[in-house]
Every structure is written in structure tokens, then in C-alpha cells.
Design an enzyme around this catalytic site. Structure first.
Site, PDB file in Angstrom:
ATOM      1  CE1 TYR B 127      -4.054   1.977   0.305  1.00  0.00           C
ATOM      2  CE2 TYR B 127      -2.506   3.490   1.342  1.00  0.00           C
ATOM      3  CZ  TYR B 127      -3.721   3.249   0.733  1.00  0.00           C
ATOM      4  OH  TYR B 127      -4.608   4.273   0.551  1.00  0.00           O
ATOM      5  CD  GLN B 188     -11.573   2.682  -1.033  1.00  0.00           C
ATOM      6  OE1 GLN B 188     -11.757   2.637   0.191  1.00  0.00           O
ATOM      7  NE2 GLN B 188     -11.426   3.828  -1.673  1.00  0.00           N
ATOM      8  CG  ASN B 211      -6.257   6.956   5.563  1.00  0.00           C
ATOM      9  OD1 ASN B 211      -6.557   5.785   5.792  1.00  0.00           O
ATOM     10  ND2 ASN B 211      -6.824   7.653   4.602  1.00  0.00           N
ATOM     11  CB  SER B 235       6.580   9.803  11.068  1.00  0.00           C
ATOM     12  OG  SER B 235       7.911   9.381  10.934  1.00  0.00           O
ATOM     13  CD  GLN B 257      10.196  12.032  12.523  1.00  0.00           C
ATOM     14  OE1 GLN B 257      11.325  11.811  12.086  1.00  0.00           O
ATOM     15  NE2 GLN B 257       9.133  11.389  12.070  1.00  0.00           N
ATOM     16  CG  HIS B 260       6.987  12.846   8.609  1.00  0.00           C
ATOM     17  ND1 HIS B 260       6.724  12.211   7.430  1.00  0.00           N
ATOM     18  CD2 HIS B 260       8.294  12.620   8.857  1.00  0.00           C
ATOM     19  CE1 HIS B 260       7.826  11.630   6.987  1.00  0.00           C
ATOM     20  NE2 HIS B 260       8.791  11.876   7.829  1.00  0.00           N
ATOM     21  CG  HIS B 325      12.794   7.711  12.452  1.00  0.00           C
ATOM     22  ND1 HIS B 325      11.536   8.234  12.246  1.00  0.00           N
ATOM     23  CD2 HIS B 325      13.118   7.028  11.319  1.00  0.00           C
ATOM     24  CE1 HIS B 325      11.113   7.879  11.032  1.00  0.00           C
ATOM     25  NE2 HIS B 325      12.051   7.155  10.449  1.00  0.00           N
ATOM     26  CG  ASP B 358      13.011   9.505   6.243  1.00  0.00           C
ATOM     27  OD1 ASP B 358      12.773   8.509   6.954  1.00  0.00           O
ATOM     28  OD2 ASP B 358      12.854  10.679   6.638  1.00  0.00           O
ATOM     29  CD  GLU B 412       2.082 -33.251  25.995  1.00  0.00           C
ATOM     30  OE1 GLU B 412       2.941 -32.469  26.436  1.00  0.00           O
ATOM     31  OE2 GLU B 412       1.675 -33.233  24.825  1.00  0.00           O
TER      32      GLU B 412
END
Lengths: 426, 426
Positions: B127, B188, B211, B235, B257, B260, B325, B358, B412
Site C-alpha cells: 500500500y 477498499q 491513514n 511518524s 520530523q 511529517h 527513529h 528515509d 499427554e
């Protein structure tokens, strides 16, 4: 139990076979959600409530203390203690070699050092099924890899047996050097490990097999600050065998798997119709001969099949099925192994029945079931470690890749990312 | 943003800091459940419906064809293509060494051969977030380790940009040799990869950030015949620095940072109050100087802090925080590294800002956030392989451990397990 040519399987038959035992956990999620929330909010008192309700016993102190462990040694046969010790030694040796094969490494090229280090997870919880049955072997299979990985605190939880812990479970935990043992089972035990209670510590990872309530609870706590191994379903075997395989061995291995659980699945794929029928007759002969655990075995037959085709077809079916245990009893099993894509643990040749891996050879028996072998490995030292990446650049090293960072950062609109490099090269 | 002595943090302050960004996914589960079920039942037509609804565009064919990729090369700056190519080469080299460090092994002792083999997962879905922004770097970070691991089919999904795919995303997918690319995003897209549709293949593992709808969808399909990497949150960075660290570098890394995401977290732990204040002043100076992405940065400050204490206290806080990080800018960062228990990726010294990892040094940037570094590693070749165990015993080997198997199996209650060994030793 169907007996059929592989290429004659209808799509529906194949789908049913491959998707064995789709557990419908969603039906029990609401019940499990309530248990987990109660444990999260009320800690030990919720644990007491559920232990009384489900295990029918009042337990004031879930922790197993030293005296109870010492007593446990006197409550079981010395032969069993000795077998647990020997199994422990073999399992530990295997996992120690596994650990040695995990390497920290670093390369150093043009002022850029980059590599990976190994760090153990700090706290692990091992769920060991119990109640009427007991599984000292599962204690060893979950605790040993965690200890070998260097986990600081390994916690065993297992349902009580009356007001006490099952003695074999306690002895195995002691031999495996578990740090803490608690007499608690079911979804409530998973909640305790995931959230922590007054007496039970919160852990970072929960491993080990359990019933559907335990599995549902593991799925539900997953991702909320706790990792799990994988969802566990009923045990299963697929046996690939050719004409020369000993029918007695194949038949007893089939039955050894079928006795696990009424929902176990056992699939045999072999190279001729005659062989398939001969194996089936041998299985039926054994079942009719007063075999132990007959009811469970008869129930397992509904998920089972004997199929035949050429060796490629047998292998392809096995790869699609992705069995927990795979036995390859053919003339040249190492040749077949080359084409195996998905399996939890693989047993080669006539003298490697699955139970050797269940108990004694050293390999782990907590393995992915229900087709999870397509994406997961069994429990191992890897389960209990992380491999952070590490890098250290010189100014020249940074300079050499600065154009890549600046161009891509600016293209992605992350201007201060670019700035963090530029500032260093002024 | 608090600036405080580590030992003066109240329990509540510490808890808020450590438990940054607890996403409340449960509120959106019903919406996501509906999307997933619709995709499962109606395939492509559900995908069209949601793409129209969420991406405001009609797409008939989600598949990106060769012509569209060729066109994409002409739609972006050659400098960006070149940077993607160079980044790709470095990322590929790093992951190839990672792969070489994964060893198949076997021991052979007393007639018992036991070891582990390596097998790639067959199909992976990556993704890649998109829409208005685009992240060619994330394409490389997800596709390259899968390809290096030997995954047969690597599928990229990313939201459409109008009716077309984002050109940088397409070019990066092409350079990384993704096997298929689809213009579909959101929950989806996760449903499509988990269940398969008429055009999009079902995969075995889904990786990559997204997201909260994407993250919720990944959590919900997890375990239903598909694995995921880990839940992704905003992040974050933690910087351990001492008196000698360059304030400019620390301040810009903090801001890099913070830009982001409005929910990013940035923590600095340093060795004196004076240093903490000097760094804070530098950060404020930069923010007030017309910095880019100022609004996002200002929002991130709410999850951020500058803390001071002795070096041990800094390290302990970092271990509890378990940052995605970790920068260590101290006189002897390798010495500090020894005590680091939990971090996704670690950057040592003055010339190793996070953006190098990165984009360009080769290490992976898909990393565990929100304290998941306590139990997970970042994306790597390991994510895409399984390590089945293999064993092969001779008759003598089996004999040598038969007593363990028989004793424990019978203890057992698994009598046919014992029988499968006994039958072979007659």
C-alpha cells in the site's frame, strides 16, 4: 473422508479441503470483548470471577510460588521429569543454533556504515493449554525460544487444575527457567498479559496455542501494545508419499494427527489409486482394531482426504494447502523438498514421524495452521527478537547521497527533510 | 511542548508522552467493516463505488498498463527519475546483504538431521499512500524487500490522481520491478488485496503505511488468510544528545520530523537544562523564521518534549518510549547503542540525520511507530520470507529419542503419537 484423483476434485471440494476449519471467531467476539474489558478495568478481581465461573474454583493468589513447584516434582513420575529434561535439552540446543544463525552485520562503503543489530523483546507471555489435559511439551516450546533469545521476563499462564497448577506444567516451566508462572487460563489470561493486573505483568508479546476463546482474545488484543505469534487453529498434517512408502507408517501418522482434536485435518497425497486404497484400508483396519481416542479420530475424518495424482500434482496441492506439518515419504524426499513452498515443519523419509518434532528432536511444535504457513513461520528465536537497522555516516558519506535525499524530499514536499541535510554540508 | 527534568516528570506526564497517539480505531471499525464486506461480496463494482465517493473520480480499469507507465516517465522531471534510480540501487544493495545474512542451516547429530530452510511468501501487496501527496520512496521501501526476498507477485496499490496513477509512484513501481500496479486506495484497496476481486489478486501479506482507515482495514483483515506488517501510526523521532551536539543539527532534525504529520511526535533527551533550553531556543528561532510546513509543525509540538537528565536517564526514557527513529548524537554513540533496547532504526553521530534513512542510505523507512518498536522490526526481507524447519532421522536417530517421545506422548494422552514411533522400531 474422500478418496479421489487430485485432478477430479471439483472446485467446491478443493475449496472446502483447502479452507478447512475456518473458525468463525466473530460470533464469540462480543463475549471475549466483555471478558477483556472487565480484566482491563478490574484486574485481579475479574480474573477471580472468571476462574470461579469457568474453572469452577476459587483462587486467591494466581502466582505459583516456589513451594508449589517443589511439591509438583513429587507429584509426577520420575520418568516424566526425566523425559521433560531430555526434551528440554534438545529443544534448547536446536534454538541455540537458530540464535547463532541470526547475525548482526554492518557494511561500510564510501563513508556510509549501515547494518542491523539484534535485540530481544523484553517481556513475553506463554499461554499453555490446561484444565483436564496438560502439555508440558508446549511449555518447553514456548519458553525455551524466548529464553534463548534473551527475553528478560518470560511468564507462563495456564489454567488451574483444582486450586493448584498442573504438576507437569509447573515442572516443565521450572526446567525451562520461566521467570513467573500464573494459574489462569482462557480469554481472561490473555487480557491479563495484554493489560497487566495487580499480580500479572503486562507483556510485549503473547504466544502459544489455545481454544477459540484464547485465539479470539489474542486477535483482539493484537496491535494494542502487544504482539502475538499467529492465530492458532486445529492441528493438521499433509503426507506426500509414493509407492514405496510403508503403508503402516503412513496410516499410523495419519491417525496420530487425527487423534489431536475432533477438527484436526489429515491429508494424504500419493502417486496412485492403488496406493491410496491400500493406505485407506490400513487406516480403517487400525481404527476398527480398538484404537485409542477413536471418537476424536472418527470426527477428524470429516476434514480428511486421501488423494492421488502424479508427484507434481501432489506437491502443488500441498503448496496450496500449506500444511502445519508436512511428511515427505518418497524415494528422494530432498528432491521433493526443493519444490515445497509452504509448510510449518517438514519431516523427511520413513523414520521422521511428526511426533519426533512434537517432543524430542528439538524443532518447535508451535506452528502455523489453517493455511497460515503461506505467510508465517513457526515459533522460533526470531519470534522474540527485533532487528533494528543502524547507520552512521561521515560528512563525506552524507555528501555522496545528499542529492538523492534533497531531490526526493523536495519532490515529496518535505522541505525540512532536505534542510536537515543541507545544514550539515554548509 | 514541555521542557522538563526527566526525574521531575509526573506519572501522568510520562504516560501521556509514552502513549502518544493512541489511535482510537474502534470508532471507525463499523465504517471499515462495511467497506470490507462490500468489497468482499461485490468486488470491482464496490471498488468503483468507493473510488467515485472518496476519490471523486470514475475509474473503469484499475490496472495500470504499460502505456500509462511509459507516459509517466515523460510527466516528471528527469532529476527525480534519476534520484529514484539511485535510491533504488542503494535500497536494493542493503536488502540484498540482509538477504545474504539469512542462512539456511542443518545440523546432523546421532542420526538426527534438523535445520531451517528459507521460502518466500508467494504474493505481496504494497500500500502506497497517495491522492494529493505522493511517495515514490515508499514504493521502493515496500517493493524492493519483497522482490529481493523472491516474492513471485508484488502488487502495488495507490490512490488515483485524477483518473491516472501518480507518475512518480508509477515510475518508482516500474524501477522497483513491481509486477502489477492498481489505482485504488483506502480501506477498499486493503479489502481488494485481502479477498481479491475480478481484477486485483488476493495476496498473502499486505504491507505499507496509510491513514487510519487503511490501518483499521489492515487490522481487520489480519489473520483471515492474510498477514500484515504492523499497525502504522504517525511518524516520530527521539534524539539522545549530549553537550557537544550541534544545536542547529538537533533543531532541524526535530523540525524535519515534526513536518511529517500534525500528530507526529518529537522527543529530545539531553544531558543538561542549559542544553535543553539552547535547543528549544534554536527550534523556536527556526519556526519563527518563515519555516515551510509551519502549521503542521506547530501542531506536532503538542506531542513533543525536550527533557534532560543524566545519560542513563536519557537512555532509559528512550527504551520505554521505543521510538520509530532514534538519533544518538553524543561523544560516543556506539557506547550508547549498547544499551538501546527498543527502536525501529538508529542514526549515529552528527552526519546521520533521519532523512538519509528515509530515502537514500539503503535502510528501510517503513518502521514500527507508537511504541511498536518494543516488539516489531521495520520492514525487511524477513517480512517476506518464512523459515520452515526440516528434519530427517535415521532409524538409529529415531531410536535414540524414542523414549522421550513415547513417555511424553503417553503422559499427554496422545497414544497414537507414541504408537507412530513404536511401529517403526519393531
Amino acid at each position: 473422508m474422500i478418496i479421489k484423483k487430485i485432478t477430479d476434485l471439483t472446485d467446491e471440494e478443493k475449496t472446502t479441503l483447502i479452507n478447512r476449519n475456518k473458525m468463525n471467531l466473530e460470533n464469540i467476539y462480543p463475549i471475549v470483548r466483555e471478558i477483556l474489558d472487565n480484566v482491563k478495568n478490574n484486574g485481579d478481581s475479574a480474573l477471580k470471577e472468571y476462574t470461579k465461573k469457568f474453572d469452577k474454583v476459587d483462587i486467591d493468589d494466581f502466582k505459583v510460588h516456589k513451594e508449589e513447584i517443589e511439591k509438583a516434582y513429587n507429584r509426577i513420575d520420575y520418568k516424566i521429569i526425566e523425559a521433560i529434561e531430555k526434551a528440554h535439552d534438545n529443544i534448547k540446543s536446536f534454538h541455540e543454533i537458530q540464535f547463532k544463525n541470526l547475525k548482526e552485520w554492518e557494511i561500510n562503503k564510501n563513508g556510509i556504515k549501515a547494518g542491523q543489530i539484534i535485540r530481544p523483546i523484553e517481556k513475553a507471555g506463554c499461554y499453555v493449554p490446561g484444565g483436564r489435559a496438560f502439555y508440558p511439551s508446549t511449555v518447553l516450546m514456548t519458553v525455551v525460544p524466548a529464553k534463548v533469545a534473551g527475553v528478560e521476563k518470560v511468564v507462563v499462564v495456564s489454567p488451574p487444575n483444582g486450586t493448584e497448577g498442573n504438576p507437569a506444567t509447573l515442572v516443565a516451566s521450572d526446567i525451562a527457567k520461566a521467570d513467573e508462572i500464573y494459574k489462569i487460563g482462557g480469554a481472561q489470561a490473555i487480557g491479563a498479559l495484554a493489560y497487566g493486573t495487580e499480580t500479572i505483568p503486562k507483556v510485549d508479546i503473547i504466544v502459544g496455542p489455545g481454544n477459540i476463546f484464547v485465539t479470539a482474545a489474542k486477535m483482539m488484543v493484537y496491535g494494542n501494545n502487544v504482539a502475538i505469534d499467529f492465530p492458532a487453529g486445529p492441528s493438521e498434517v499433509l503426507i506426500i508419499c509414493d509407492e514405496k512408502a510403508n503403508n503402516d507408517y503412513v496410516a499410523i501418522d495419519f491417525l496420530a494427527q487425527a487423534e489431536h482434536d475432533p477438527n484436526s485435518s489429515c491429508i494424504i497425497t500419493t502417486t496412485s489409486k492403488e496406493k491410496a486404497e491400500a493406505i485407506k484400508n490400513k487406516i480403517m483396519e487400525l481404527i476398527n482394531k480398538n484404537i485409542k481416542r477413536k471418537e476424536i479420530i472418527n470426527s477428524s475424518l470429516k476434514n480428511s482426504a486421501i488423494l492421488y495424482g502424479n508427484l507434481d500434482e501432489c506437491i502443488n496441492l500441498s503448496n496450496e494447502y500449506a500444511p502445519e506439518h508436512l511428511e515427505i515419504i518418497t524415494e528422494n524426499p530432498r528432491e521433493v523438498l526443493k519444490y515445497i513452498k509452504n509448510a510449518g515443519s517438514i519431516f523427511l523419509g520413513s523414520y521422521s514421524p511428526v511426533p519426533v518434532g512434537d517432543y524430542a528432536s528439538g524443532t518447535n511444535h508451535v506452528l502455523p495452521t489453517s493455511r497460515c504457513a503461506k505467510m508465517y513461520s513457526g515459533l522460533s528465536v526470531d519470534t522474540f527478537i527485533k532487528k533494528p537497522t543502524v547507520q552512521e555516516l561521515t560528512k563525506e558519506g552524507l555528501e555522496s547521497i545528499s542529492d538523492i535525499v534533497i531531490t526526493l524530499a523536495e519532490a515529496e514536499g518535505l522541505y525540512n527533510h532536505a534542510e536537515s541535510v543541507k545544514k550539515r554540508l554548509i
